[in-house]
Design a protein around this motif. Structure first.
Motif, short mmCIF file in Angstrom:
data_model
loop_
_atom_site.label_atom_id
_atom_site.label_comp_id
_atom_site.label_asym_id
_atom_site.label_seq_id
_atom_site.Cartn_x
_atom_site.Cartn_y
_atom_site.Cartn_z
N ARG A 165 -61.39 78.95 -56.85
CA ARG A 165 -60.82 77.63 -57.10
C ARG A 165 -61.55 76.98 -58.27
N HIS A 166 -60.88 75.98 -58.85
CA HIS A 166 -61.48 75.21 -59.93
C HIS A 166 -62.46 74.19 -59.38
N LEU A 167 -63.50 73.91 -60.15
CA LEU A 167 -64.46 72.88 -59.79
C LEU A 167 -63.87 71.51 -60.11
N ILE A 168 -64.45 70.49 -59.51
CA ILE A 168 -63.98 69.11 -59.66
C ILE A 168 -65.00 68.29 -60.44
N ILE A 169 -64.51 67.45 -61.34
CA ILE A 169 -65.35 66.50 -62.06
C ILE A 169 -65.14 65.15 -61.38
N HIS A 170 -66.24 64.57 -60.86
CA HIS A 170 -66.11 63.33 -60.10
C HIS A 170 -67.46 62.62 -60.03
N ASN A 171 -67.46 61.44 -59.44
CA ASN A 171 -68.69 60.69 -59.18
C ASN A 171 -68.60 60.19 -57.75
N ILE A 172 -69.31 60.85 -56.87
CA ILE A 172 -69.29 60.45 -55.46
C ILE A 172 -70.62 59.84 -55.05
N GLY A 173 -71.47 59.56 -56.02
CA GLY A 173 -72.76 58.92 -55.74
C GLY A 173 -73.89 59.48 -56.57
N ALA A 174 -73.72 60.67 -57.12
CA ALA A 174 -74.79 61.32 -57.89
C ALA A 174 -74.48 61.32 -59.39
N GLY A 175 -73.59 60.43 -59.83
CA GLY A 175 -73.21 60.40 -61.24
C GLY A 175 -72.01 61.28 -61.50
N GLN A 176 -71.66 61.41 -62.76
CA GLN A 176 -70.49 62.19 -63.18
C GLN A 176 -70.88 63.67 -63.18
N VAL A 177 -70.41 64.41 -62.16
CA VAL A 177 -70.86 65.78 -61.96
C VAL A 177 -69.69 66.75 -61.83
N LEU A 178 -70.00 68.02 -61.95
CA LEU A 178 -69.07 69.13 -61.76
C LEU A 178 -69.46 69.78 -60.44
N GLU A 179 -68.49 69.88 -59.51
CA GLU A 179 -68.85 70.32 -58.16
C GLU A 179 -67.71 71.11 -57.52
N ASP A 180 -68.07 72.03 -56.64
CA ASP A 180 -67.11 72.82 -55.89
C ASP A 180 -66.77 72.07 -54.61
N CYS A 181 -65.81 71.13 -54.70
CA CYS A 181 -65.54 70.27 -53.54
C CYS A 181 -64.04 70.01 -53.35
N LEU A 182 -63.18 70.83 -53.95
CA LEU A 182 -61.75 70.59 -53.87
C LEU A 182 -61.27 70.40 -52.44
N PHE A 183 -61.72 71.28 -51.54
CA PHE A 183 -61.26 71.22 -50.15
C PHE A 183 -62.32 70.68 -49.19
N SER A 184 -63.30 69.96 -49.73
CA SER A 184 -64.36 69.41 -48.88
C SER A 184 -63.91 68.18 -48.10
N TYR A 185 -62.86 67.53 -48.56
CA TYR A 185 -62.36 66.32 -47.93
C TYR A 185 -60.84 66.44 -47.79
N ARG A 186 -60.25 65.53 -47.02
CA ARG A 186 -58.80 65.58 -46.82
C ARG A 186 -58.09 65.05 -48.07
N ILE A 187 -57.27 65.90 -48.69
CA ILE A 187 -56.55 65.51 -49.91
C ILE A 187 -55.38 64.62 -49.53
N ILE A 188 -55.27 63.46 -50.22
CA ILE A 188 -54.18 62.51 -49.95
C ILE A 188 -53.32 62.26 -51.19
N GLY A 189 -53.70 62.82 -52.32
CA GLY A 189 -52.92 62.65 -53.54
C GLY A 189 -53.21 63.74 -54.54
N HIS A 190 -52.18 64.14 -55.29
CA HIS A 190 -52.30 65.20 -56.30
C HIS A 190 -51.30 64.88 -57.40
N TYR A 191 -51.81 64.64 -58.63
CA TYR A 191 -50.97 64.14 -59.71
C TYR A 191 -51.32 64.78 -61.05
N THR A 192 -50.37 64.66 -61.97
CA THR A 192 -50.68 64.80 -63.39
C THR A 192 -50.11 63.57 -64.08
N TYR A 193 -50.75 63.19 -65.17
CA TYR A 193 -50.31 62.02 -65.92
C TYR A 193 -50.69 62.21 -67.37
N ARG A 194 -49.75 61.84 -68.26
CA ARG A 194 -50.04 61.85 -69.69
C ARG A 194 -49.23 60.77 -70.36
#
Length: 194
Positions: A165-194
């Motif tokens: 799986r692809h890694l996620i770029i996010h900030n969950i408390g440790a700053g802007q990081v790259l992490e393997d957490c796609l399925f670590s939590y319950r997904i409630i939204g999935h989008y693309t936007y441009r």
């Protein structure tokens, strides 16, 4: 005859690079988010009065939504302005979780539920699944962390150690990081936007 042939070649010469550039928007967006992981940012959910348009919280501070906002800003898209304008015109369809009676340009775009509403209205809503192949670089994913706590991140081009799986770029408390957490939590939204 030669003129038509030359015109056709010129058309192809112009349109192929434009198509390639257009189709690679999400890859470039994922790259713009990855650059953010190189910057030191302290998690700070404080309310800030910021400029409008193109306002940002102080450098070195931010939350999960600021990753999305800053990555899009690198692409020339100001979510502060876009969300604010949409909320001014359609305030009644946005969540009322914060007790506001009107839009607030300083904070509205920094709330996950507002971004979910905006992306649902102006982006593409994608499938929520447990299949890692459904999540592509440049996709935006939202999670419920428990109770009313929501979170948002960007799917990167980088893959997990297993390559599944692809890694996620996010900030969950440790700053802007790259992490393997796609399925670590319950997904409630999935989008693309441009």
């Amino acid at each position: 005859m030669i003129r038509k042939f030359i015109s056709a070649l010129i058309f192809i010469w112009i349109t192929i690079p434009l198509f390639a550039q257009s189709s690679d928007f999400y890859g470039r967006f994922a790259d713009s988010a990855f650059v953010l992981t190189k910057q030191h940012v302290q998690y700070d959910p404080s309310y800030f009065e910021i400029a409008y348009p193109n306002g940002d919280v102080p450098p070195g501070k931010g939350v999960c939504t600021d990753v999305i906002i800053r990555a899009y800003r690198k692409m020339g898209i100001d979510l502060q302005q876009k969300v604010h304008e949409d909320m001014r015109a359609n305030f009644n369809i946005y969540p009322k979780n914060w007790g506001l009676s009107h839009p607030d340009k300083n904070i509205d775009h920094r709330r996950v539920l507002n971004l979910m509403t905006f992306f649902s209205r102006h982006g593409i809503v994608k499938t929520i699944s447990k299949n890692p192949e459904d999540y592509l670089p440049g996709d935006i994913v939202c999670w419920n962390l428990g109770g009313s706590i929501t979170h948002i991140g960007i799917v990167s081009k980088k893959k997990s150690f297993s390559g599944e799986r692809h890694l996620i770029i996010h900030n969950i408390g440790a700053g802007q990081v790259l992490e393997d957490c796609l399925f670590s939590y319950r997904i409630i939204g999935h989008y693309t936007y441009r």
